[in-house]
Design a protein around this motif. Structure first.
Motif, PDB file in Angstrom:
ATOM      1  N   LEU A  20       0.837  -1.202   0.000  1.00  0.00           N
ATOM      2  CA  LEU A  20       0.000   0.000   0.000  1.00  0.00           C
ATOM      3  C   LEU A  20       0.871   1.251   0.000  1.00  0.00           C
ATOM      4  CD1 LEU A  20      -2.638  -1.107   2.644  1.00  0.00           C
ATOM      5  CD2 LEU A  20      -3.011  -0.903   0.184  1.00  0.00           C
ATOM      6  N   PRO A  21       0.445   2.308  -0.735  1.00  0.00           N
ATOM      7  CA  PRO A  21       1.255   3.529  -0.755  1.00  0.00           C
ATOM      8  C   PRO A  21       1.375   4.133   0.638  1.00  0.00           C
ATOM      9  CG  PRO A  21      -0.893   3.876  -1.802  1.00  0.00           C
ATOM     10  CD  PRO A  21      -0.764   2.415  -1.555  1.00  0.00           C
ATOM     11  N   GLY A  22       2.570   4.550   0.985  1.00  0.00           N
ATOM     12  CA  GLY A  22       2.807   5.175   2.290  1.00  0.00           C
ATOM     13  C   GLY A  22       3.128   4.185   3.399  1.00  0.00           C
ATOM     14  N   LEU A  23       3.018   2.891   3.104  1.00  0.00           N
ATOM     15  CA  LEU A  23       3.356   1.877   4.112  1.00  0.00           C
ATOM     16  C   LEU A  23       4.587   1.100   3.679  1.00  0.00           C
ATOM     17  CD1 LEU A  23       0.058   0.143   5.323  1.00  0.00           C
ATOM     18  CD2 LEU A  23       1.327   1.946   6.427  1.00  0.00           C
ATOM     19  N   GLY A  24       5.687   1.298   4.384  1.00  0.00           N
ATOM     20  CA  GLY A  24       6.875   0.474   4.156  1.00  0.00           C
ATOM     21  C   GLY A  24       6.773  -0.773   5.022  1.00  0.00           C
ATOM     22  N   PRO A  25       7.819  -1.618   5.019  1.00  0.00           N
ATOM     23  CA  PRO A  25       7.789  -2.853   5.824  1.00  0.00           C
ATOM     24  C   PRO A  25       7.562  -2.610   7.318  1.00  0.00           C
ATOM     25  CG  PRO A  25       9.608  -2.909   4.256  1.00  0.00           C
ATOM     26  CD  PRO A  25       9.020  -1.542   4.175  1.00  0.00           C
ATOM     27  N   ARG A  26       8.181  -1.566   7.865  1.00  0.00           N
ATOM     28  CA  ARG A  26       8.027  -1.306   9.307  1.00  0.00           C
ATOM     29  C   ARG A  26       6.614  -0.865   9.643  1.00  0.00           C
ATOM     30  NH1 ARG A  26      12.902   2.234  11.666  1.00  0.00           N
ATOM     31  NH2 ARG A  26      11.590   2.025  13.507  1.00  0.00           N
ATOM     32  N   SER A  27       6.062   0.053   8.840  1.00  0.00           N
ATOM     33  CA  SER A  27       4.686   0.517   9.074  1.00  0.00           C
ATOM     34  C   SER A  27       3.708  -0.631   8.888  1.00  0.00           C
ATOM     35  CB  SER A  27       4.323   1.643   8.100  1.00  0.00           C
ATOM     36  OG  SER A  27       5.203   2.721   8.251  1.00  0.00           O
ATOM     37  N   ALA A  28       3.963  -1.487   7.889  1.00  0.00           N
ATOM     38  CA  ALA A  28       3.094  -2.635   7.629  1.00  0.00           C
ATOM     39  C   ALA A  28       3.096  -3.590   8.818  1.00  0.00           C
ATOM     40  CB  ALA A  28       3.543  -3.355   6.357  1.00  0.00           C
ATOM     41  N   ARG A  29       4.267  -3.788   9.411  1.00  0.00           N
ATOM     42  CA  ARG A  29       4.377  -4.669  10.582  1.00  0.00           C
ATOM     43  C   ARG A  29       3.568  -4.103  11.751  1.00  0.00           C
ATOM     44  NH1 ARG A  29       9.848  -4.765  10.783  1.00  0.00           N
ATOM     45  NH2 ARG A  29       9.876  -5.832   8.793  1.00  0.00           N
ATOM     46  N   ARG A  30       3.692  -2.779  11.955  1.00  0.00           N
ATOM     47  CA  ARG A  30       2.937  -2.120  13.034  1.00  0.00           C
ATOM     48  C   ARG A  30       1.432  -2.252  12.795  1.00  0.00           C
ATOM     49  NH1 ARG A  30       6.902   1.971  13.059  1.00  0.00           N
ATOM     50  NH2 ARG A  30       5.604   3.363  11.819  1.00  0.00           N
ATOM     51  N   ALA A  31       1.005  -2.041  11.533  1.00  0.00           N
ATOM     52  CA  ALA A  31      -0.424  -2.136  11.197  1.00  0.00           C
ATOM     53  C   ALA A  31      -0.933  -3.558  11.416  1.00  0.00           C
ATOM     54  CB  ALA A  31      -0.648  -1.703   9.745  1.00  0.00           C
ATOM     55  N   ALA A  32      -0.130  -4.548  11.013  1.00  0.00           N
ATOM     56  CA  ALA A  32      -0.530  -5.951  11.178  1.00  0.00           C
ATOM     57  C   ALA A  32      -0.691  -6.296  12.660  1.00  0.00           C
ATOM     58  CB  ALA A  32       0.505  -6.870  10.524  1.00  0.00           C
ATOM     59  N   LEU A  33       0.255  -5.848  13.494  1.00  0.00           N
ATOM     60  CA  LEU A  33       0.184  -6.112  14.933  1.00  0.00           C
ATOM     61  C   LEU A  33      -1.039  -5.445  15.558  1.00  0.00           C
ATOM     62  CD1 LEU A  33       3.956  -5.870  15.906  1.00  0.00           C
ATOM     63  CD2 LEU A  33       2.474  -7.877  16.178  1.00  0.00           C
ATOM     64  N   GLN A  34      -1.330  -4.220  15.111  1.00  0.00           N
ATOM     65  CA  GLN A  34      -2.504  -3.485  15.603  1.00  0.00           C
ATOM     66  C   GLN A  34      -3.784  -4.261  15.278  1.00  0.00           C
ATOM     67  OE1 GLN A  34      -2.330  -0.701  17.299  1.00  0.00           O
ATOM     68  NE2 GLN A  34      -4.239   0.419  17.074  1.00  0.00           N
ATOM     69  N   MET A  35      -3.872  -4.754  14.035  1.00  0.00           N
ATOM     70  CA  MET A  35      -5.053  -5.510  13.614  1.00  0.00           C
ATOM     71  C   MET A  35      -5.183  -6.821  14.393  1.00  0.00           C
ATOM     72  SD  MET A  35      -5.573  -5.112   9.549  1.00  0.00           S
ATOM     73  CE  MET A  35      -3.929  -4.924   8.925  1.00  0.00           C
ATOM     74  N   LEU A  36      -4.071  -7.532  14.522  1.00  0.00           N
ATOM     75  CA  LEU A  36      -4.095  -8.830  15.218  1.00  0.00           C
ATOM     76  C   LEU A  36      -4.458  -8.669  16.692  1.00  0.00           C
ATOM     77  CD1 LEU A  36      -0.955 -10.323  13.490  1.00  0.00           C
ATOM     78  CD2 LEU A  36      -3.258 -11.311  13.383  1.00  0.00           C
ATOM     79  N   GLY A  37      -4.090  -7.535  17.261  1.00  0.00           N
ATOM     80  CA  GLY A  37      -4.419  -7.255  18.657  1.00  0.00           C
ATOM     81  C   GLY A  37      -5.864  -6.836  18.850  1.00  0.00           C
ATOM     82  N   LYS A  38      -6.536  -6.447  17.751  1.00  0.00           N
ATOM     83  CA  LYS A  38      -7.945  -6.010  17.827  1.00  0.00           C
ATOM     84  C   LYS A  38      -8.750  -6.746  16.766  1.00  0.00           C
ATOM     85  CE  LYS A  38      -6.821  -1.400  19.540  1.00  0.00           C
ATOM     86  NZ  LYS A  38      -6.863   0.046  19.267  1.00  0.00           N
ATOM     87  N   LYS A  39      -8.728  -8.063  16.854  1.00  0.00           N
ATOM     88  CA  LYS A  39      -9.364  -8.890  15.814  1.00  0.00           C
ATOM     89  C   LYS A  39     -10.841  -8.568  15.622  1.00  0.00           C
ATOM     90  CE  LYS A  39      -6.492 -12.994  15.641  1.00  0.00           C
ATOM     91  NZ  LYS A  39      -6.423 -14.393  16.018  1.00  0.00           N
ATOM     92  N   GLU A  40     -11.598  -8.517  16.736  1.00  0.00           N
ATOM     93  CA  GLU A  40     -13.058  -8.368  16.614  1.00  0.00           C
ATOM     94  C   GLU A  40     -13.472  -6.945  16.261  1.00  0.00           C
ATOM     95  OE1 GLU A  40     -14.906 -10.983  16.353  1.00  0.00           O
ATOM     96  OE2 GLU A  40     -13.111 -12.170  16.799  1.00  0.00           O
ATOM     97  N   THR A  41     -12.763  -5.948  16.807  1.00  0.00           N
ATOM     98  CA  THR A  41     -13.181  -4.555  16.580  1.00  0.00           C
ATOM     99  C   THR A  41     -12.546  -3.937  15.330  1.00  0.00           C
ATOM    100  OG1 THR A  41     -11.413  -3.739  18.017  1.00  0.00           O
ATOM    101  CG2 THR A  41     -13.572  -4.126  19.045  1.00  0.00           C
ATOM    102  N   LEU A  42     -11.437  -4.510  14.853  1.00  0.00           N
ATOM    103  CA  LEU A  42     -10.736  -3.900  13.725  1.00  0.00           C
ATOM    104  C   LEU A  42     -10.507  -4.872  12.563  1.00  0.00           C
ATOM    105  CD1 LEU A  42      -9.245  -1.429  12.543  1.00  0.00           C
ATOM    106  CD2 LEU A  42      -7.200  -2.173  13.770  1.00  0.00           C
ATOM    107  N   MET A  43      -9.899  -6.016  12.863  1.00  0.00           N
ATOM    108  CA  MET A  43      -9.468  -6.893  11.777  1.00  0.00           C
ATOM    109  C   MET A  43     -10.641  -7.524  11.009  1.00  0.00           C
ATOM    110  SD  MET A  43      -6.565  -9.814  11.898  1.00  0.00           S
ATOM    111  CE  MET A  43      -5.445  -9.919  10.521  1.00  0.00           C
ATOM    112  N   ARG A  44     -11.617  -8.092  11.738  1.00  0.00           N
ATOM    113  CA  ARG A  44     -12.738  -8.732  11.047  1.00  0.00           C
ATOM    114  C   ARG A  44     -13.599  -7.716  10.286  1.00  0.00           C
ATOM    115  NH1 ARG A  44     -12.237 -13.972  12.151  1.00  0.00           N
ATOM    116  NH2 ARG A  44     -11.554 -14.578  14.246  1.00  0.00           N
TER     117      ARG A  44
END
Length: 201
Positions: A20-44
């Motif tokens: 995605l534009p504006g997301l490098g590997p580090r930002s992508a890792r942070r976004a993935a962790l954020q989603m995985l930590g909030k599966k029901e309210t964010l990821m699903r």
């Protein structure tokens, strides 16, 4: 599920996000962790929204906008001035002008600009579709709302050559922005003022 499998799935999520534009590997890792930590309210809900968009969002065959119907809601809005077509490079530019309430006419999305360096010629852009729309003779004005870049201006000149014989007036948005500036990054006031101050091209 083995640890290796879970790791591979997380890695795939990170790799896709990193595209995605504006997301490098580090930002992508942070976004993935954020989603995985909030599966029901964010990821699903996000996964559901992505799936719905993939299934239902179309590209308008008339103007190139993205919507859930074709022709899009802008093309079918009878309150808009069908005699004015505002030409933009990308859907993001169309959305920026709509946010600013800067255009009461129709739009035409080219899908980019002519670029000798990138090997993008007239056939790679939606220029033929624009000529088709204008050739009917119902369009009074073409507003070129292209970026103030070398490629943007080269594209504006090419389009002018293609459509000037059809009798519509051709104007260009006033570039009260830095040369090299991009439409999608401008504030609403600048966009609205640039549309108001358009002049013959």
């Amino acid at each position: 599920m083995s640890g290796h499998s879970a790791g591979a799935e997380i890695e795939r999520l990170i790799q896709l996000l990193a595209r995605l534009p504006g997301l490098g590997p580090r930002s992508a890792r942070r976004a993935a962790l954020q989603m995985l930590g909030k599966k029901e309210t964010l990821m699903r809900p996000l996964a559901d929204a992505i799936s719905q968009a993939a299934d239902h969002v179309l590209t308008c065959s008339t103007c190139g906008n993205m919507d859930t119907k074709d022709p899009c809601s802008i093309c079918t809005d009878t309150r808009r001035d069908a005699g004015v077509i505002c030409v933009v490079e990308h859907v993001a530019d169309l959305w920026a002008l709509e946010r600013a309430g800067a255009n009461s006419g129709q739009y035409h999305v080219l899908g980019g600009t002519l670029s000798a360096l990138d090997g993008i010629g007239p056939d790679d852009l939606n220029i033929a579709g624009l000529v088709d729309r204008i050739s009917g003779g119902d369009v009074r004005e073409i507003v070129l709302a292209l970026n103030a870049t070398v490629d943007g201006q080269a594209t504006a000149h090419y389009i002018t050559d293609q459509v000037q014989s059809y009798g519509a007036s051709i104007s260009q948005v006033a570039h009260g922005v830095p040369v090299g500036g991009e439409m999608d990054y401008l504030d609403d006031g600048t966009l609205a003022a640039a549309m108001k101050a358009r002049r013959p091209f």
